[in-house]
Design a protein around this motif. Structure first.
Motif, PDB file in Angstrom:
ATOM      1  N   UNK A   1     -66.740  64.395 -10.295  1.00  0.00           N
ATOM      2  CA  UNK A   1     -66.199  63.790 -11.511  1.00  0.00           C
ATOM      3  C   UNK A   1     -64.781  63.213 -11.312  1.00  0.00           C
ATOM      4  N   UNK A   2     -64.294  63.263 -10.090  1.00  0.00           N
ATOM      5  CA  UNK A   2     -62.955  62.739  -9.812  1.00  0.00           C
ATOM      6  C   UNK A   2     -62.948  61.232 -10.034  1.00  0.00           C
ATOM      7  N   UNK A   3     -62.000  60.812 -10.807  1.00  0.00           N
ATOM      8  CA  UNK A   3     -61.903  59.390 -11.131  1.00  0.00           C
ATOM      9  C   UNK A   3     -61.441  58.571  -9.938  1.00  0.00           C
ATOM     10  N   UNK A   4     -60.415  59.041  -9.214  1.00  0.00           N
ATOM     11  CA  UNK A   4     -59.854  58.313  -8.062  1.00  0.00           C
ATOM     12  C   UNK A   4     -59.574  59.312  -6.944  1.00  0.00           C
ATOM     13  N   UNK A   5     -60.316  59.234  -5.829  1.00  0.00           N
ATOM     14  CA  UNK A   5     -60.109  60.187  -4.725  1.00  0.00           C
ATOM     15  C   UNK A   5     -58.701  60.163  -4.129  1.00  0.00           C
TER      16      UNK A   5
ATOM     17  N   UNK B   1     -59.387  66.361 -11.048  1.00  0.00           N
ATOM     18  CA  UNK B   1     -58.446  66.066  -9.981  1.00  0.00           C
ATOM     19  C   UNK B   1     -57.059  65.804 -10.508  1.00  0.00           C
ATOM     20  N   UNK B   2     -56.140  65.510  -9.645  1.00  0.00           N
ATOM     21  CA  UNK B   2     -54.761  65.230 -10.058  1.00  0.00           C
ATOM     22  C   UNK B   2     -54.714  64.026 -10.998  1.00  0.00           C
ATOM     23  N   UNK B   3     -53.700  64.003 -11.866  1.00  0.00           N
ATOM     24  CA  UNK B   3     -53.497  62.887 -12.782  1.00  0.00           C
ATOM     25  C   UNK B   3     -52.292  62.038 -12.368  1.00  0.00           C
ATOM     26  N   UNK B   4     -51.794  62.244 -11.157  1.00  0.00           N
ATOM     27  CA  UNK B   4     -50.677  61.485 -10.648  1.00  0.00           C
ATOM     28  C   UNK B   4     -50.310  62.019  -9.257  1.00  0.00           C
ATOM     29  N   UNK B   5     -49.231  61.536  -8.726  1.00  0.00           N
ATOM     30  CA  UNK B   5     -48.764  61.928  -7.394  1.00  0.00           C
ATOM     31  C   UNK B   5     -47.504  62.772  -7.537  1.00  0.00           C
ATOM     32  N   UNK B   6     -47.659  64.117  -7.451  1.00  0.00           N
ATOM     33  CA  UNK B   6     -46.519  64.998  -7.662  1.00  0.00           C
ATOM     34  C   UNK B   6     -45.540  64.950  -6.494  1.00  0.00           C
ATOM     35  N   UNK B   7     -44.281  65.244  -6.776  1.00  0.00           N
ATOM     36  CA  UNK B   7     -43.267  65.333  -5.744  1.00  0.00           C
ATOM     37  C   UNK B   7     -43.142  66.737  -5.187  1.00  0.00           C
ATOM     38  N   UNK B   8     -42.224  66.904  -4.264  1.00  0.00           N
ATOM     39  CA  UNK B   8     -42.057  68.188  -3.588  1.00  0.00           C
ATOM     40  C   UNK B   8     -41.592  69.272  -4.542  1.00  0.00           C
TER      41      UNK B   8
END
Length: 577
Positions: free
Chosen positions: A385-389, A521-528
């Motif tokens: 169901x992940x929208x964007x791998x 899945x994630x909804x964005x690109x998290x930082x450190x």
């Protein structure tokens, strides 16, 4: 010269017996002082009893011991004979020392240049050992030189022919081919004349020297001119070379670095690798023809007080160091594409399209088609169901994207950066510790924390809210996250004021108001920072939060949370007027 000599060369004192014996010396042995001269109490220091190279006691000038004239050999000696034997030993030691000089390279011509006023040859010998004065080897002894008390005359040493003075190296003409005359170098008249000179024994030395001097006169002038020219050329070359190296040394150590002037022309794409320092970047630019020297670039960077980051840059040829630095620091010069913390993949795709100059949507299509070939880790895309791998794997950083770069290459670089940073953490171990199923779920939590948190100080509290709400038995939310950010992700929007009826009625796996638990899945690109906070949440009992202004207000109960919600709604009404 020294008057009437006593026995053994001692000058007898008037009225004294020159042969007087010491009462303590029954054989009349005369003691020898430290300097080798025989002394007694009645006489001046004497000289060695040697006259004109003849040993008065039977020792020849070549050091061979003789026992002529009836000298005993049985060891028994009369007082006078013992006195003579002692003199023989003293003289023999002096002659052996003299022979050591002969073996050391002297030519043996001790008699050459004898001073008639110096009968013992001290001046000619130039430092013979004290106590052993030597006579000239070639001077014939006097006819009356006899042993005391003897009538037989000592044999005369044959006189050697005087040696011709040796020619010093300074007197010899230069025989190097460079200094020879043409005829001598060719083996012509010079060689023939030399043979003729050698064959003519009757010619005098004066005529030989005259002929050689006449022959050498013209050659000397010629050689002198050539030698002067040669020396002049060498000196000029040395001075010129020394001046060049001195100038080069000064320029290298103290002078300004070579630099172009102006803004340059044309266009050059330059890629600066990660970890490159100013000197390395300057070398790369110099090789590409952008700047004239690395030093010019380094000086310009230091003058600017800023840092030039690695990446891809569009520059020009033959730029001054200052112009190159200015262009690299400006958005127009650097080809940087910056992925910010929490940035969604859709926004990253649009930025890549713009940087590479391709049609809008091209990068999104490549990402969907080539997702499996871009280097994702094995635990990524574990949910159908992940929208964007690629969501959560385009790591926030600064990337260099040249004009003609391929979107797939840019995406591959970003995925590699994410893998490198994620590999530093024990994602799998932390996921199990926190009750998560996989590292991908840990990245998903970090993306929620990044999206909902306002400041970094909120991140750990926000992570605790997520984990507390995920507990199925919690009485506050009953396992639902109810984050507005998940709904906004579905809609590709960023709204704060969303109606409850709208958000709760939308059926989508990413809608945490509709479904329990985490989104697929994630909804964005998290930082450190968000990732670290997700791995180390607080444990204060936080369940609720609301953003008022630029600050998040956290609550442990719903009643407390409702107060903050009422305040938020009031501000919204005031802002909307």
């Amino acid at each position: 010269m020294y008057g009437d000599q006593g026995w053994g060369g001692h000058q007898a004192v008037s009225g004294q017996d020159p042969y007087a014996q010491d009462p303590n010396d029954p054989y009349g042995q005369v003691p020898y002082p430290r300097d080798g001269y025989a002394q007694d109490g009645y006489a001046q220091d004497g000289y060695s009893p040697s006259v004109h190279g003849q040993d008065l006691y039977g020792q020849d000038p070549y050091g061979h011991q003789q026992y002529a004239h009836g000298y005993p050999q049985d060891g028994q000696a009369f007082p006078q004979q013992q006195q003579q034997s002692a003199w023989d030993q003293q003289i023999q030691q002096g002659q052996q020392a003299q022979q050591g000089y002969d073996n050391g390279g002297w030519d043996g011509s001790y008699g050459a240049g004898m001073d008639p006023n110096d009968p013992y040859g001290y001046a000619a010998q130039g430092g013979v050992q004290e106590g052993f004065p030597q006579q000239a080897a070639h001077e014939p002894p006097p006819q009356d030189a006899q042993m005391p008390g003897e009538t037989q005359q000592m044999p005369q040493v044959p006189q050697e022919a005087p040696q011709e003075p040796r020619e010093s190296p300074q007197d010899r003409p230069d025989d190097h081919p460079f200094f020879r005359t043409d005829s001598a170098a060719d083996g012509g008249d010079s060689a023939a004349d030399d043979d003729e000179d050698a064959a003519s024994e009757g010619r005098s030395k004066k005529s030989k020297k005259s002929k050689k001097s006449k022959k050498a006169e013209s050659g000397t002038k010629r050689r002198s001119g050539v030698a002067c020219l040669f020396v002049t050329v060498v000196l000029v070359g040395a001075v010129g070379g020394g001046g060049y190296f001195a100038y080069d040394f000064w320029q290298t150590r103290f002078g300004p670095a070579p630099d172009y002037a102006g803004q340059g022309t044309g266009q050059v794409e330059v890629e600066v690798p990660d970890g490159s320092g100013n000197a390395e970047i300057g070398s790369i630019l110099a090789e590409k023809g952008v700047v004239k020297s690395s030093g010019a670039f380094v000086e310009a960077v230091e003058d600017s007080g800023k840092f030039v980051q690695p990446g891809s840059y569009s520059l020009r040829k033959e730029m001054s160091g200052a112009a190159a630095v200015k262009l690299m620091l400006s958005p127009a010069g650097n080809n940087a594409l910056i992925v910010t913390e929490g940035m969604r993949d859709a926004a990253v795709y649009a930025a890549i399209d713009k940087k590479t100059g391709v049609k809008a949507g091209t990068t999104a299509g490549v990402a969907k088609k080539e997702a499996k070939n871009l280097g994702l880790p094995s635990w990524a895309n574990d949910n159908a169901k992940i929208k964007d791998p690629l969501e959560g794997f385009l790591y926030p950083s600064r990337y260099s994207v040249a004009k003609k770069a391929k979107p797939a290459d840019v995406l591959r670089k970003m995925v590699a950066e994410a893998k490198r940073n994620y590999a530093r953490q024990d994602l799998e171990g932390k996921a199990k510790e926190l009750g998560l199923k996989s590292p991908l779920q840990l990245i998903t939590v970090a993306s929620l924390v990044q999206a909902e948190g306002i400041t970094h100080s909120d991140f750990r509290k926000m992570a605790e809210v997520v984990y507390n709400r995920l507990e199925p038995g919690n009485s506050q939310t009953n396992g639902k996250l109810e984050f507005d950010s998940t709904y906004n992700y579905i809609k590709n929007q960023s709204k704060l004021d969303i109606s409850v009826s709208e958000i709760k009625g939308y059926d989508n796996p990413y809608n945490t108001y509709f479904y329990k638990g985490l989104p697929p899945g994630p909804i964005g690109n998290p930082g450190a920072d968000a990732l670290k906070a997700s791995m180390n949440p607080t444990s204060d009992g936080w369940y609720y939060f609301v953003a008022i202004g630029n600050k998040s207000q956290f609550s442990k109960t719903y009643a407390e949370h409702q107060k903050w919600v009422d305040k938020f709604n009031k501000q919204q009404r005031e802002n909307n007027g």
